[in-house]
Design a protein around this motif. Structure first.
Motif, mmCIF file in Angstrom:
data_model
loop_
_atom_site.group_PDB
_atom_site.id
_atom_site.type_symbol
_atom_site.label_atom_id
_atom_site.label_comp_id
_atom_site.label_asym_id
_atom_site.label_seq_id
_atom_site.Cartn_x
_atom_site.Cartn_y
_atom_site.Cartn_z
ATOM 1 N N SER A 174 0.836 -1.202 0.000
ATOM 2 C CA SER A 174 0.000 0.000 0.000
ATOM 3 C C SER A 174 0.870 1.251 0.000
ATOM 4 C CB SER A 174 -0.924 0.004 1.223
ATOM 5 O OG SER A 174 -1.792 -1.118 1.212
ATOM 6 N N ALA A 175 1.978 1.190 0.745
ATOM 7 C CA ALA A 175 2.891 2.331 0.786
ATOM 8 C C ALA A 175 3.466 2.614 -0.599
ATOM 9 C CB ALA A 175 4.022 2.059 1.777
ATOM 10 N N VAL A 176 3.835 1.559 -1.292
ATOM 11 C CA VAL A 176 4.360 1.721 -2.654
ATOM 12 C C VAL A 176 3.295 2.325 -3.562
ATOM 13 C CG1 VAL A 176 5.196 0.499 -4.705
ATOM 14 C CG2 VAL A 176 6.029 -0.161 -2.430
ATOM 15 N N LEU A 177 2.054 1.857 -3.407
ATOM 16 C CA LEU A 177 0.943 2.367 -4.228
ATOM 17 C C LEU A 177 0.681 3.840 -3.934
ATOM 18 C CD1 LEU A 177 -1.334 1.879 -6.241
ATOM 19 C CD2 LEU A 177 -2.789 1.169 -4.305
ATOM 20 N N PHE A 178 0.641 4.207 -2.653
ATOM 21 C CA PHE A 178 0.415 5.607 -2.279
ATOM 22 C C PHE A 178 1.508 6.497 -2.864
ATOM 23 C CE2 PHE A 178 -2.752 4.084 0.554
ATOM 24 C CZ PHE A 178 -3.459 5.168 1.056
ATOM 25 N N PHE A 179 2.754 6.029 -2.744
ATOM 26 C CA PHE A 179 3.877 6.813 -3.248
ATOM 27 C C PHE A 179 3.811 6.953 -4.771
ATOM 28 C CE2 PHE A 179 8.264 6.940 -4.939
ATOM 29 C CZ PHE A 179 8.648 8.170 -4.435
ATOM 30 N N ALA A 180 3.521 5.851 -5.443
ATOM 31 C CA ALA A 180 3.474 5.870 -6.905
ATOM 32 C C ALA A 180 2.369 6.793 -7.411
ATOM 33 C CB ALA A 180 3.265 4.447 -7.437
ATOM 34 N N VAL A 181 1.192 6.709 -6.791
ATOM 35 C CA VAL A 181 0.071 7.562 -7.205
ATOM 36 C C VAL A 181 0.398 9.029 -6.926
ATOM 37 C CG1 VAL A 181 -2.359 8.128 -6.821
ATOM 38 C CG2 VAL A 181 -1.629 5.737 -6.904
ATOM 39 N N GLY A 182 0.966 9.293 -5.737
ATOM 40 C CA GLY A 182 1.328 10.667 -5.391
ATOM 41 C C GLY A 182 2.334 11.246 -6.367
ATOM 42 N N MET A 183 3.342 10.454 -6.715
ATOM 43 C CA MET A 183 4.347 10.917 -7.664
ATOM 44 C C MET A 183 3.727 11.122 -9.043
ATOM 45 S SD MET A 183 7.280 11.423 -6.220
ATOM 46 C CE MET A 183 8.529 11.310 -7.490
ATOM 47 N N GLY A 184 2.840 10.215 -9.426
ATOM 48 C CA GLY A 184 2.191 10.341 -10.728
ATOM 49 C C GLY A 184 1.365 11.612 -10.819
ATOM 50 N N ILE A 185 0.632 11.905 -9.755
ATOM 51 C CA ILE A 185 -0.198 13.123 -9.729
ATOM 52 C C ILE A 185 0.679 14.368 -9.783
ATOM 53 C CG2 ILE A 185 -1.719 14.497 -8.259
ATOM 54 C CD1 ILE A 185 -2.989 11.910 -7.305
ATOM 55 N N SER A 186 1.848 14.300 -9.154
ATOM 56 C CA SER A 186 2.728 15.480 -9.119
ATOM 57 C C SER A 186 3.148 15.930 -10.515
ATOM 58 C CB SER A 186 3.975 15.190 -8.276
ATOM 59 O OG SER A 186 4.846 14.281 -8.934
ATOM 60 N N PHE A 187 3.217 15.003 -11.471
ATOM 61 C CA PHE A 187 3.638 15.354 -12.825
ATOM 62 C C PHE A 187 2.554 16.104 -13.596
ATOM 63 C CE2 PHE A 187 6.822 12.044 -11.982
ATOM 64 C CZ PHE A 187 7.963 12.714 -12.413
ATOM 65 N N LEU A 188 1.379 16.261 -12.965
ATOM 66 C CA LEU A 188 0.331 17.064 -13.589
ATOM 67 C C LEU A 188 0.672 18.550 -13.486
ATOM 68 C CD1 LEU A 188 -2.876 15.232 -12.280
ATOM 69 C CD2 LEU A 188 -1.834 15.073 -14.554
ATOM 70 N N THR A 189 1.654 18.871 -12.655
ATOM 71 C CA THR A 189 2.080 20.270 -12.521
ATOM 72 C C THR A 189 3.459 20.442 -13.165
ATOM 73 O OG1 THR A 189 3.020 19.851 -10.322
ATOM 74 C CG2 THR A 189 0.743 20.599 -10.417
ATOM 75 N N ARG A 190 4.506 20.505 -12.349
ATOM 76 C CA ARG A 190 5.868 20.691 -12.846
ATOM 77 C C ARG A 190 6.778 19.598 -12.284
ATOM 78 N NH1 ARG A 190 3.524 25.504 -12.627
ATOM 79 N NH2 ARG A 190 4.065 27.114 -14.177
ATOM 80 N N PRO A 191 7.822 19.231 -13.045
ATOM 81 C CA PRO A 191 8.752 18.187 -12.582
ATOM 82 C C PRO A 191 9.391 18.529 -11.240
ATOM 83 C CG PRO A 191 9.103 18.658 -14.905
ATOM 84 C CD PRO A 191 8.161 19.717 -14.391
ATOM 85 N N GLU A 192 9.520 19.828 -10.948
ATOM 86 C CA GLU A 192 10.145 20.228 -9.689
ATOM 87 C C GLU A 192 9.389 19.679 -8.481
ATOM 88 O OE1 GLU A 192 11.371 23.191 -12.780
ATOM 89 O OE2 GLU A 192 9.520 22.164 -12.211
ATOM 90 N N LEU A 193 8.061 19.577 -8.591
ATOM 91 C CA LEU A 193 7.265 19.052 -7.486
ATOM 92 C C LEU A 193 7.630 17.595 -7.220
ATOM 93 C CD1 LEU A 193 5.052 19.171 -5.366
ATOM 94 C CD2 LEU A 193 3.372 18.686 -7.159
ATOM 95 N N ALA A 194 7.804 16.823 -8.270
ATOM 96 C CA ALA A 194 8.180 15.415 -8.115
ATOM 97 C C ALA A 194 9.540 15.291 -7.439
ATOM 98 C CB ALA A 194 8.199 14.727 -9.478
#
Length: 338
Positions: A139-159
């Motif tokens: 679940s931790a891996v899933l939360f992290f992956a989804v969070g990182m994926g969503i971050s790319f909807l803005t700018r790479p700096e957020l990721a």
């Protein structure tokens, strides 16, 4: 600066016959360092819904309120009403919440055996057996992956900011929490990274003075919280977190006093910088009054060893709440009225 972070348990746990450990981000993922032995538990019933709720509880959604710091950059840039900027900040809020939750899941999975030996922490979903440890990691891996994926909807700096945050907090969970001073810095850094994340998502820079205020303000609260635990130990003789044995009350007092001084100085410099950008308006300078008084008011509780849980302290101190509202009001006038 980090923060794994948060729950009002310290005062009760200090009297328990178990040594609790530092949590990831002070603020919310309190784990344990050691235990004398596991406590027998009755078999628990599992089901898809029960497990899902257990994962959600372990993710600590109530700790997501800390992530409102991502809106600081849009606010101070006078862009809070800009739909595009606000959308980026909202995305940063969601992404940071998911990534932070992944750390909470890992923290509880690591400390599962120690938590099972604790009369209160044994009721947590992972320790209670509701959420299997392998599922917690997955679940931790899933939360992290989804969070990182969503971050790319803005700018790479957020990721990048989120990746650094995850790496630092995992380092804390896997051993850095036992390193004096380093643990304080990591816990406080979480708040600093939240502020930076908002600016990274929206492409907005933050004042260097404001970043110093955030960094040392976090350190002030973290050191104050540890100081309160040490004071409770000295008054009652009860056992304390193993990680706190490396500190003395006088040292922690030095840290929070120094941090408070730097916070006040940095805020003053930020206020005068803001005054220049506000065409000489007096409101930024006036905001120093409620801010400094609030810091000194909070320091009274820290000095008395009553700042073990910052959130509860703020919620029950009406004067502190009024000072906070006055401070926010002066900033609103500074940025959007004057």
């Amino acid at each position: 600066m980090s923060d794994k972070a948060e729950e009002a348990e310290e005062a009760e746990e200090a009297t328990e016959p178990v040594e609790a450990a530092e949590t990831a981000e002070a603020d919310g993922a309190d784990g344990a360092d050691s235990a004398d032995g596991a406590v027998d538990q009755a078999p628990v019933k599992r089901g898809p819904v029960r497990i899902a709720l257990g994962v959600l509880k372990t993710a600590r959604p109530r700790q997501w309120v800390k992530n409102v710091l991502v809106f600081v950059a849009p606010f101070t840039a006078k862009q809070i009403s800009n739909v595009d900027v606000l959308t980026d900040a909202l995305i940063a809020f969601i992404a940071f919440s998911l990534v932070a939750s992944s750390v909470y899941l890992i923290n509880d999975a690591i400390d599962v055996e120690a938590d099972r030996a604790h009369p209160k922490k044994r009721k947590r979903p992972i320790a209670a057996g509701i959420v299997p440890v392998p599922l917690a990691y997955a679940s931790a891996v899933l939360f992290f992956a989804v969070g990182m994926g969503i971050s790319f909807l803005t700018r790479p700096e957020l990721a990048i900011v989120l990746g650094v945050y995850e790496a630092v907090q995992l380092g804390y969970c896997f051993g850095l929490k036992h390193q004096p001073v380093v643990d304080l810095a990591i816990v406080g850094s979480g708040f600093l990274m939240r502020s930076i994340a908002g600016g990274a998502a929206a492409g907005i820079g933050l004042s260097q003075w404001f970043l110093l205020v955030t960094a040392f303000g976090s350190l002030f609260m973290v050191a104050g919280k540890r100081y309160a635990e040490i004071m409770l130990f000295e008054r009652t003789g009860a056992k304390i977190r193993a990680s706190l044995k490396k500190y003395s009350a006088s040292y922690l007092r030095f840290v929070w006093a120094t941090s408070a001084a730097i916070v006040i100085m940095s805020y003053g410099l930020w206020a005068f910088e803001l005054k220049e950008h506000a065409d000489g308006s007096v409101w930024p300078v006036l905001s120093m009054i409620p801010f400094v008084v609030a810091i000194l008011r909070y320091a009274v509780d820290v000095d008395g060893g009553n700042a073990g849980e910052p959130e509860e302290l703020v919620l029950r101190d009406r004067v502190l709440q009024v000072l906070g509202l006055l401070w926010i009001a002066t900033l609103v006038v500074s940025y959007y009225v004057s």
